[in-house]
Design an enzyme around this catalytic site. Structure first.
Site, PDB file in Angstrom:
ATOM      1  N   SER A   1      47.442  35.357  39.497  1.00  0.00           N
ATOM      2  CA  SER A   1      47.537  34.894  40.884  1.00  0.00           C
ATOM      3  C   SER A   1      46.223  34.765  41.636  1.00  0.00           C
ATOM      4  CB  SER A   1      48.479  35.810  41.675  1.00  0.00           C
ATOM      5  OG  SER A   1      49.809  35.523  41.343  1.00  0.00           O
TER       6      SER A   1
ATOM      7  N   LYS B   1      44.836  38.063  51.867  1.00  0.00           N
ATOM      8  CA  LYS B   1      46.159  37.629  51.397  1.00  0.00           C
ATOM      9  C   LYS B   1      47.231  38.454  52.097  1.00  0.00           C
ATOM     10  CE  LYS B   1      48.721  36.867  47.043  1.00  0.00           C
ATOM     11  NZ  LYS B   1      48.716  37.080  45.590  1.00  0.00           N
TER      12      LYS B   1
ATOM     13  N   SER C   1      49.840  33.009  42.983  1.00  0.00           N
ATOM     14  CA  SER C   1      50.380  33.166  44.310  1.00  0.00           C
ATOM     15  C   SER C   1      49.340  33.240  45.429  1.00  0.00           C
ATOM     16  CB  SER C   1      51.232  34.433  44.354  1.00  0.00           C
ATOM     17  OG  SER C   1      50.429  35.572  44.126  1.00  0.00           O
TER      18      SER C   1
END
Lengths: 475, 516
Positions: B203, B104, B179
């Site tokens: 997330s 990420k 996210s």
């Protein structure tokens, strides 16, 4: 003016003398090329996290204990949020809600009067970097070497009434902290910084006036001048029917006046909140006890002991104990040679003179007690006279030279050989008939001249007592 | 149970233990552990795996947009060869050696651009790697790229990214969640074998639920946050996103552990997560909070989760309904705390030291203002303003302090629940993945979608999201299992047992077909 008194409280920042910074492993060493003592943590890189330096907590506890504070056994850090380029995270990690030390005091002695100055709190925080402005290019550069250097801030109550009290308080703090080895506390170099909060009021009243905060005070002299000027400024405002504005002012010591930096209305909202990246610090009683056990004998006790134990004058004891290092030299030398008063004299006269000449600090003294003790023994036993001793002492002060070796190498031992002395003195008498005549006519001064001439002839090595006796006899 | 044990000597075109009846089209169809075993046994090389990974990304990335930064092909191959050498020399023997991974983009990678999906960091190349990245590299995992996300991890849809919107591999008109939407989509589309995400309020779990993959948020303090670009420091953890529970256990074991660079990381004994991968859940006590099935929750999700309850009961678990309480306070408490921390954490992006700086300015304040106005997107600005407000003088007690008190009470409610239950079970989300372009119109509604995930962050608990079915329109539904702090083992155990009762369902994008 006499009707007014000034009410003063201090915020003192002290840079702690740790090897590494408060939240990372970077060196705290002063100087260095810009941005070389840095890492992701102290440059505010994304994702970097602070890790607390244990030594900082220990220093803070030690200072707290020495200033009679309560140690907050569950203290923690908070973030103080404000934007400025010398502050790479755009927040400072400090302590607001749970500072490490609370409710202390120190006793000061100003104008011969004892007084208690209360300490509101001591907290730990990180220093900011430095901005270097290039006026010509309209550019500013950021140097983050100082970013993350550990500080403690000592906040007093508004208990001081004069510049003398303020200086006495600062000197007290400085001595305590230096004795602890927690900082060198040099105002000029910025390792000790004091902001002065001052208000005035009619003498004899209890209510507090509106205060101002004065910054940029780099010496005790500057502090005294700033206090005098700010007191006068506030009184004249009030006398003219005006109101003092709560504001932060910057002292300009060259112009000897202060300028407004920002008023209360411009004060920022720092939006303090608990620092989530650092867990609370639990301080066990055991830890406090351990630090307490390592507390040194502080100046006041030491001074009293020197007076009673070594029978040196109070003034000597006061000055010698100003520096823990100097006191250490005194005590060790006194033990080695058994002549404390003589040690004290060497320190008070020659040592202080040399320090002043070379603009050094007592903490910079390098010579060993062993060599000073030897020198005192050499003088006492008449091996060298006092003139030579002064020369040898300069050598010791400068290079920590062994006086035995130095005297041998330079042939400085005192001449105690009576026949040699007689021979020289006779020569001096023969060469100075006028002085001999004067002496015999009752002019004592002539005697001194003849002694001097003898010493000169013997390159200063003659035993002065013997010279006197022989001269008198021959005359 | 379809995962029969059998020895696979050549990987192509035989069936995978894992992939069930589907033909294996790419090495990316294997789980990380399976692929790692094949590499270790010499069936396939690291370069084979790298090439398949690059091909898989190339094939679907145009549709999915899971990546912000893809590592140059030659560089990936070069690293693959280097890892292969180390494996051959016996220097690398862990389960993840040679396995491709995506990270990420809020996790710092030395020398590899790390943007947080924000314009303000659009050219930022970190001078250091996050601890988790170093750990994975030491295990021999092969980093192939940085995945898309909501800007600074603020959002539930991966639509707030400066680098474009990621699509859901099950339906390209839907969001992948957020996210960590890029990471979940990349795993779901079989572009990589596994990915790292971060979870501040759900997330990891929410995009896993939306994309039909598995991900766990570990206990707060288990995985180092050093190098994770902070959003809500006191809430977030890095965790794995993978195809199954076993992968999650193996990856988590590799990245967890005390780190001297993160003071909030905890010294834990290696919990031996792999030993918890047994199907025997007889007597495991599972609590199901009634409050997790409120009227806002989609009936299909409710049904799927209650079906899971039946399955687990059948397997011997003791399941009981109870009232958790305080659930309605979780979202407001979360948004106050997270925003307060975010406002402060994001201060450092000021144009002075790194990242984007506005072109024209007359003084320092204008530089700050313009840099931040132009550099941050709307959702980030919204949360910075919210955070500044709740910490401002006069409001601190009313908002921030109250939120902290709520957090403490929520933790207490969980503490007493865990006196009775080993695991708490519920849905991950009240609804399945929404259509792209709909969520940001109503941020409050979007925030309320975090209702079932934020509690685990407020209380610091480990929580996993595992697929538990599809809705009528073929969108995945996630089952959430939460454990007490440091009890990842029971969470993984129940998740594993449940997973074993089901077939792995490949997303249409991963099946080579077009997703809608």
């Amino acid at each position: 003016m006499k009707d007014y008194e000034s009410v003063i409280g201090l915020e003192v920042h002290v840079e702690l003398s740790t090897q590494t910074k408060i939240f990372c492993g970077c060196t705290t060493e002063f100087g260095g090329e810009p941005n070389t003592h840095t890492c992701p943590v102290c440059t505010g890189m994304p994702g970097a996290l602070p890790v607390l330096n244990k030594q900082v907590v220990e220093h803070a506890i030690a200072v707290g204990l020495a200033t009679n504070c309560e140690i907050n056994r569950n203290c923690r850090f908070d973030r103080k949020n404000y934007f400025y380029p010398d502050n790479p995270q755009d927040y400072q990690i400090s302590q607001l809600y749970e500072p490490i030390c609370l409710n202390g005091f120190v006793d000061i002695n100003a104008d011969g009067e004892k007084k208690k100055i209360r300490i509101h709190e001591i907290h730990m925080e990180e220093d900011a970097g430095k901005l270097i402005h290039d006026e010509n290019a309209a550019l500013s550069y950021v140097d983050l070497n100082r970013s993350g250097v550990p500080l403690i801030e000592i906040v007093s109550e508004p208990d001081m009434r004069s510049a003398q009290e303020v200086i006495a308080y600062l000197e007290k703090l400085r001595t305590i902290i230096q004795y602890l080895g927690a900082s060198d506390c040099k105002l000029q170099e910025g390792s000790m910084r004091a902001d002065v909060n001052l208000s005035v009021r009619k003498a004899g009243t209890d209510s507090l006036g509106t205060r101002t905060e004065m910054k940029n005070l780099n010496s005790f002299k500057a502090i005294s001048r700033a206090i005098a000027a700010e007191t006068a400024r506030q009184i004249s405002i009030i006398e003219e029917g005006g109101n003092v504005i709560q504001e932060t002012r910057r002292w300009d010591d060259n112009k000897e006046e202060s300028f407004s930096m920002r008023s209360k209305e411009d004060a920022q909202d720092y939006r303090y909140f608990p620092e989530p990246d650092l867990p609370g610090i639990f301080i066990s009683q055991k830890w406090i006890d351990e630090i307490k056990a390592f507390q040194p004998e502080f100046k006041d006790e030491k001074k009293e002991r020197y007076i009673s134990e070594y029978c040196i004058p109070e003034e000597d004891a006061d000055i010698i104990t100003d520096s823990k290092h100097l006191a250490g030299i005194f005590e060790r030398t006194a033990v080695l040679c058994g002549e404390p008063k003589k040690v004290s004299n060497w320190l008070m006269v020659d040592t202080l003179r040399l320090l002043k000449e070379k603009s050094m600090d007592a903490s910079d003294i390098k010579f060993s007690p062993e060599n000073l003790a030897k020198l005192i023994k050499l003088t006492g036993s008449g091996i060298i006279n006092s003139t030579v001793a002064k020369e040898v002492f300069e050598e010791i002060f400068e290079h920590d030279t062994d006086p035995d070796v130095y005297i041998k190498e330079h042939g400085l031992a005192q001449v105690n050989d009576e026949s040699a002395l007689r021979e020289t003195i006779q020569k001096v008498i023969d060469e100075n008939p006028q002085s001999v005549e004067d002496y015999r006519n009752g002019k004592e001064k002539a005697m001194g001249f003849l002694v001097g001439q003898t010493m000169k002839a013997m390159a200063g090595k003659a035993n002065p007592g013997m010279v006197n006796n022989i001269l008198k006899e021959l005359l | 149970m379809h995962r029969k044990k059998k020895t696979v000597n050549t990987w192509f075109p035989e069936q995978s233990d894992f992939a069930g009846k589907d033909d294996i089209l790419s090495l990316m169809d294997f789980t990380a552990v399976e692929l790692g075993e094949k590499i270790k046994s010499g069936d396939v090389s690291v370069v084979d795996a790298a090439k398949d990974c690059l091909d898989a990304i190339e094939k679907s990335e145009k549709d999915i947009c899971a990546f912000i930064t893809r590592i140059d092909e030659k560089e990936v191959i070069r690293q693959a060869e280097e890892i292969q050498k180390k494996i051959d020399a016996g220097e690398l023997s862990g389960p993840l050696a040679g396995v491709p991974v995506a990270i990420k983009d809020n996790i710092c990678t030395e020398g590899i651009r790390t943007t947080c999906a924000s314009r303000i960091l659009s050219d930022f190349i970190p001078p250091y790697s996050a601890t988790v990245v170093s750990k994975l590299q030491n295990e021999g995992a092969l980093i192939v790229g940085k995945t898309n996300m909501d800007e600074f991890a603020m959002g539930s849809t991966t639509e707030t990214s400066y680098f474009g919107v990621t699509k859901n591999p099950w339906n390209l008109n839907r969001v992948p969640g957020g996210s960590s939407g890029g990471s979940a989509a990349a795993v779901s589309a079989h572009q990589v074998t596994f990915a790292l995400g971060s979870d501040t309020g759900g997330s990891i779990r929410q995009p896993c639920a939306y994309c039909g993959v598995t991900g766990i948020k570990p206990t707060y303090g288990s995985v180092s946050r050093n190098g994770l670009i902070a959003y809500g420091s006191s809430l977030e953890q890095i965790g794995p996103i993978a195809k199954d529970v076993r992968d999650c256990a193996v990856i988590l074991e590799a990245i967890m552990g005390h780190d001297t660079k993160d003071s909030t990381s905890v010294k834990r004994k290696k919990p031996g997560l792999l030993s918890s991968l047994t199907e025997d859940i007889t007597g495991v006590r599972i609590g199901v909070p009634r409050d997790y099935f409120n009227s806002g929750t989609d009936i299909q999700i409710k049904d799927a989760v209650l079906e899971a309850v039946k399955v687990l009961t059948k397997k011997g678990a003791v399941v009981e309904e109870f009232d958790l309480s305080l659930v309605e306070y979780a979202v407001p408490a979360y948004y106050i705390i997270a925003s307060a921390e975010a406002g402060s954490n994001l201060s450092r992006f000021d144009g002075v030291k790194y990242g984007f700086r506005t072109k024209e300015y007359n003084d320092l304040h204008q530089m700050y203002k313009r840099t931040r106005s132009e550099g941050f997107g709307d959702e980030v600005k919204r949360r910075i303003m919210l955070g500044s407000f709740v910490l401002s003088a006069g409001y601190y007690d009313a908002y921030y302090m109250k939120a902290l008190k709520s957090k403490a009470l929520i933790k207490k409610a969980f503490d007493s629940a865990f006196e009775k239950y080993d695991v708490i079970l519920g849905p991950v989300t009240p609804s399945v993945a929404p259509e792209t372009g709909t969520s940001l119109k109503d941020p409050i509604k979007m925030y309320l979608g975090d209702i079932y995930t934020v509690s685990a962050n407020l209380a610091g608990l480990p929580a996993i999201s595992v697929p538990c079915g599809l809705d009528e329109e073929g969108m995945p539904i996630g089952l959430q299992l939460m454990g007490d702090c440091f009890n990842e083992k029971d969470v993984l155990k129940v998740a594993y047992a449940f997973e074993k009762t089901r077939d792995y369902q490949k997303s249409p994008a991963a099946s080579g077909g077009k997703a809608v």
